[in-house]
Write a protein that holds these residues in place. Sequence first.
Motif, short mmCIF file in Angstrom:
data_model
loop_
_atom_site.label_atom_id
_atom_site.label_comp_id
_atom_site.label_asym_id
_atom_site.label_seq_id
_atom_site.Cartn_x
_atom_site.Cartn_y
_atom_site.Cartn_z
N VAL A 133 0.85 -1.18 0.00
CA VAL A 133 0.00 0.00 0.00
C VAL A 133 0.89 1.24 0.00
CG1 VAL A 133 -0.14 0.11 2.52
CG2 VAL A 133 -1.96 1.14 1.15
N VAL A 134 0.37 2.33 -0.56
CA VAL A 134 1.05 3.62 -0.51
C VAL A 134 0.13 4.58 0.25
CG1 VAL A 134 1.91 5.59 -1.83
CG2 VAL A 134 2.33 3.26 -2.64
N VAL A 135 0.65 5.13 1.35
CA VAL A 135 -0.12 6.07 2.16
C VAL A 135 0.29 7.48 1.74
CG1 VAL A 135 -0.74 6.78 4.50
CG2 VAL A 135 -0.12 4.40 4.04
N THR A 136 -0.69 8.35 1.42
CA THR A 136 -0.38 9.68 0.90
C THR A 136 -1.01 10.78 1.74
OG1 THR A 136 -2.29 9.77 -0.56
CG2 THR A 136 -0.30 8.74 -1.42
N ASN A 137 -0.64 12.04 1.36
CA ASN A 137 -1.05 13.22 2.13
C ASN A 137 -2.31 13.96 1.69
OD1 ASN A 137 -0.94 15.20 4.07
ND2 ASN A 137 0.48 16.46 2.96
N ASN A 179 -4.30 9.30 3.73
CA ASN A 179 -4.39 9.41 5.19
C ASN A 179 -3.33 10.43 5.63
OD1 ASN A 179 -4.32 9.11 8.02
ND2 ASN A 179 -4.95 6.95 7.86
N PRO A 180 -3.61 11.73 5.52
CA PRO A 180 -2.60 12.76 5.78
C PRO A 180 -1.88 12.63 7.12
CG PRO A 180 -4.53 13.72 4.78
CD PRO A 180 -4.89 12.30 5.07
N PRO A 181 -2.57 12.45 8.26
CA PRO A 181 -1.83 12.33 9.53
C PRO A 181 -0.87 11.16 9.55
CG PRO A 181 -4.16 12.75 9.93
CD PRO A 181 -4.03 12.41 8.48
N ALA A 201 3.24 11.26 9.70
CA ALA A 201 3.88 10.59 10.83
C ALA A 201 4.87 9.53 10.37
CB ALA A 201 2.82 9.97 11.74
N LEU A 202 4.47 8.72 9.38
CA LEU A 202 5.38 7.70 8.88
C LEU A 202 6.61 8.31 8.21
CD1 LEU A 202 2.82 5.17 7.34
CD2 LEU A 202 4.24 4.83 9.39
N ARG A 251 -1.19 0.27 15.01
CA ARG A 251 -2.66 0.18 14.90
C ARG A 251 -3.17 0.87 13.64
NH1 ARG A 251 -6.99 1.87 19.64
NH2 ARG A 251 -8.89 1.32 18.45
N ALA A 252 -2.66 2.10 13.39
CA ALA A 252 -3.14 2.84 12.21
C ALA A 252 -2.75 2.13 10.93
CB ALA A 252 -2.56 4.26 12.22
N VAL A 253 -1.51 1.60 10.86
CA VAL A 253 -1.05 0.90 9.66
C VAL A 253 -1.83 -0.40 9.48
CG1 VAL A 253 0.92 -0.27 8.60
CG2 VAL A 253 1.24 1.96 9.69
N ALA A 254 -2.08 -1.08 10.60
CA ALA A 254 -2.83 -2.35 10.51
C ALA A 254 -4.23 -2.11 9.95
CB ALA A 254 -2.91 -2.99 11.90
N GLU A 255 -4.86 -1.01 10.34
CA GLU A 255 -6.19 -0.69 9.81
C GLU A 255 -6.14 -0.45 8.31
OE1 GLU A 255 -7.60 2.61 12.01
OE2 GLU A 255 -7.97 1.46 13.86
N VAL A 256 -5.06 0.27 7.84
CA VAL A 256 -4.93 0.55 6.41
C VAL A 256 -4.71 -0.74 5.64
CG1 VAL A 256 -3.49 1.66 4.68
CG2 VAL A 256 -4.13 2.91 6.74
#
Length: 358
Positions: free
Chosen positions: A266-270, A315-317, A321-322, A338-343
């Motif tokens: 996955v790629v988490v972005t702002n 997921n901006p926050p 943070a990452l 926890r946040a990453v596991a949810e994503v």
Amino acid sequence: MAEQNDDSEKTEDPTQKKLDDALKKGDVAKSQEVSTWFAMLGTGLVVAIMAPGAAAALQDALRGYFVHAHEIPVDGPGLTELWKGTGARIAAILALPLLVLLFTALAGNMIQHSLVWSTERMKPKLNKISPAAGFKRLFSSESLVNFAKGLVKIAVVSGLMVAVLWPHRSEIDTMIFREPGVLLEETRALILQLIAAILAVMTVVAGVDYMYQRHKWFEKQKMTQHEVKEEYKQTEGDPLVKGKIRQLRMERSRKRMMAAVPDATVVVTNPTHYAVALRYEQGMQAPICVAKGIDQVALKIREIAKDNKVPVIENPPLARALHATIDIDQEVPEEQYRAVAEVIGFVYRMRERGSWRG
């Protein structure tokens, strides 16, 4: 003229490397007056403390030769043994005073600089045997200063001798009529007074001369701006080359990073400024960051992810943070589990429904 111009261009303080190189070559700040002061101190100590005992020992050692002069063999082997025995006894008596003089002579140099073992000064140099260079050194400013210092020292020592001995002029006139023991003791007392007076004056002279020699040596070690730059290139490398190498390394690292994006989970972005690509497989303790970046790099990561059907989650926050707490090839920190596991759980659920196909 060229040499004067070079000296005038030496405006930069010497680097530590330049000072270390000078030390290796035996080029150190040294005042001969300091060495002379320590030599005089050693002489005073020997005369004040050791001279009476050494004189008495020599007297005892030599008395027998006068008392038993008629018994001394004068043949070859006999004289050889006599000289050997006498030399050994005299050497034993004078060993300690000579060691004190040697120690003070070494101290006069060691107090100015550390011990230096260098053969640089012994290497033959053509300018040392050149008549022109010798003539130039003879009439240089340094030679004139040394000549003036020599005249001043002669005048000072002469004045001190007169000041110390003049009050005892009547005693000196009658010394020849005294017993040898009394004569030696009075001579020793006068010598000690003279040494003490010379040391008192030489303390000031040696201190001033050392500061002058230190300043002169430091000025000689100064460098031009060009020399500083060249030394920096030699020790640290050419800044242009280093910058180019750094740029190439960054480009290669970025290429490796981008090549890992297709394998991301996955790629988490702002969504526009930050992008962090994470990879997770069954059995892994925690997800690993395989790529991250901001602005243009983040945009490139998102493009590669979309081209390879890697889920991109806004997921901006979490993205900020990452990006701030994790580096490439590092596991996600515990506080973000926890946040990453949810994503990642959301991504897996979408894949099961067929929304994303990796």
